[in-house]
Design an enzyme around this catalytic site. Sequence first.
Site, PDB file in Angstrom:
ATOM      1  N   GLU A  53      -3.335   7.552  -4.656  1.00 18.75           N
ATOM      2  CA  GLU A  53      -3.405   6.709  -5.845  1.00 18.75           C
ATOM      3  C   GLU A  53      -4.680   7.032  -6.604  1.00 18.75           C
ATOM      4  O   GLU A  53      -5.767   6.891  -6.025  1.00 18.75           O
ATOM      5  CB  GLU A  53      -3.390   5.241  -5.435  1.00 18.75           C
ATOM      6  N   ASP A  59       4.475   0.095  -7.347  1.00 19.15           N
ATOM      7  CA  ASP A  59       3.231  -0.258  -8.028  1.00 19.15           C
ATOM      8  C   ASP A  59       2.038   0.348  -7.312  1.00 19.15           C
ATOM      9  O   ASP A  59       0.932   0.343  -7.836  1.00 19.15           O
ATOM     10  CB  ASP A  59       3.072  -1.783  -8.102  1.00 19.15           C
ATOM     11  N   HIS A  91      -0.580   0.152 -10.382  1.00 16.12           N
ATOM     12  CA  HIS A  91      -1.249  -0.884  -9.582  1.00 16.12           C
ATOM     13  C   HIS A  91      -1.592  -2.099 -10.457  1.00 16.12           C
ATOM     14  O   HIS A  91      -2.732  -2.565 -10.500  1.00 16.12           O
ATOM     15  CB  HIS A  91      -2.517  -0.313  -8.927  1.00 16.12           C
ATOM     16  N   LEU A  92      -0.571  -2.618 -11.095  1.00 14.04           N
ATOM     17  CA  LEU A  92      -0.740  -3.747 -12.017  1.00 14.04           C
ATOM     18  C   LEU A  92      -0.309  -5.080 -11.427  1.00 14.04           C
ATOM     19  O   LEU A  92      -0.548  -6.128 -12.028  1.00 14.04           O
ATOM     20  CB  LEU A  92       0.070  -3.504 -13.301  1.00 14.04           C
ATOM     21  N   ARG A 126       0.857  -1.181   0.000  1.00 17.84           N
ATOM     22  CA  ARG A 126       0.000   0.000   0.000  1.00 17.84           C
ATOM     23  C   ARG A 126       0.892   1.229   0.000  1.00 17.84           C
ATOM     24  O   ARG A 126       1.925   1.265   0.666  1.00 17.84           O
ATOM     25  CB  ARG A 126      -0.935   0.023   1.222  1.00 17.84           C
TER      26      ARG A 126
END
Length: 335
Positions: A274, A269, A293-294, A246
Amino acid sequence: MSQRPQALFAMAAENVPQVFPPEVLARLRESVDIDPALVAQDFTDPRVLDVLARTEILVTGWGCPRLDETVLDAAPRLRAVLHSAGSVKSFATPGIWRRGIAVSSAAVANALPVAEYTLAMILLAGKDILAARDRMRTSRTSSGWGIVPGIGNYGRRVGVIGASRIGRRVIELLRPFDLRPSLTDPYVDEAEAAALGVPLLPLDDLLRTSDIVTVHAPETPETHHLIGRRELALMPDGAVLVNTARGALVDHDALVTELRAERLTAVLDVTDPEPLPADSPLYDLPGAFITPHLAGSQGNELARLGRTVAEEAERLLAGGKPAHGVDLAALEREA
């Protein structure tokens, strides 16, 4: 087929065909009576309430509305919540467990691609691939073949923060390589770390002795900015920070300072906030490699989540318990 228990999807409707493609949906429907055309996105919908009153198994996913006491009262026959994603924190309430309703999560399936992403980034960072690509893009030249000192994955020290499902899978994936992993986690003792095959270190010692640090701790009040200015300063010059957990676990302002000084590099990531605002310096700093965020389940990996739910439904139908149950007492320590 008339003996199949009634089930209901509760998630964002567009996710159903992604997580439950035809072959996975067919498998699920062998165990339960579920209509993919009826998806609970609002538990006040009369059509949803009609089915909910008969529902024994709720198949949840990203976008599931909160399961509060009003919803639970409207589902008197509910005996299991099977979540086709990771954490249930966003919608699950303690009343579910108080009523003896079993809760299962596909977090173990979602951990696999995150760990694979992490392994890939560790190996690429060890060879300085990410920075080398940027240098070539900028210079439009190549020095040709030659020995590059200071890079490589032989004996590189990798510090894993958090023995979560993902953290444990990362440790497992690292085993075939000539890397030297270590672990920090306040809930793991020496015996458990030994069983995982890694030394257990205090956080500060792990940061001081790791060439690459990868973050897999949950987001809790205690872990907010777990990696802050003091912690980043402990990392050796040239070290790499990888965060797939996170964004709020890392103090981004402190990280930007280190990146601007070109002392550390980072693979992120997840970010805080976000998505990042358009003017974030992280987009342009050469030491920052940002992905949207993949790492978690994407594309064809989503079917693995649906398959996990179908398997859990089969266990319930056979009179067993979920293999991936979620315990309320441990929920606060999970992502």
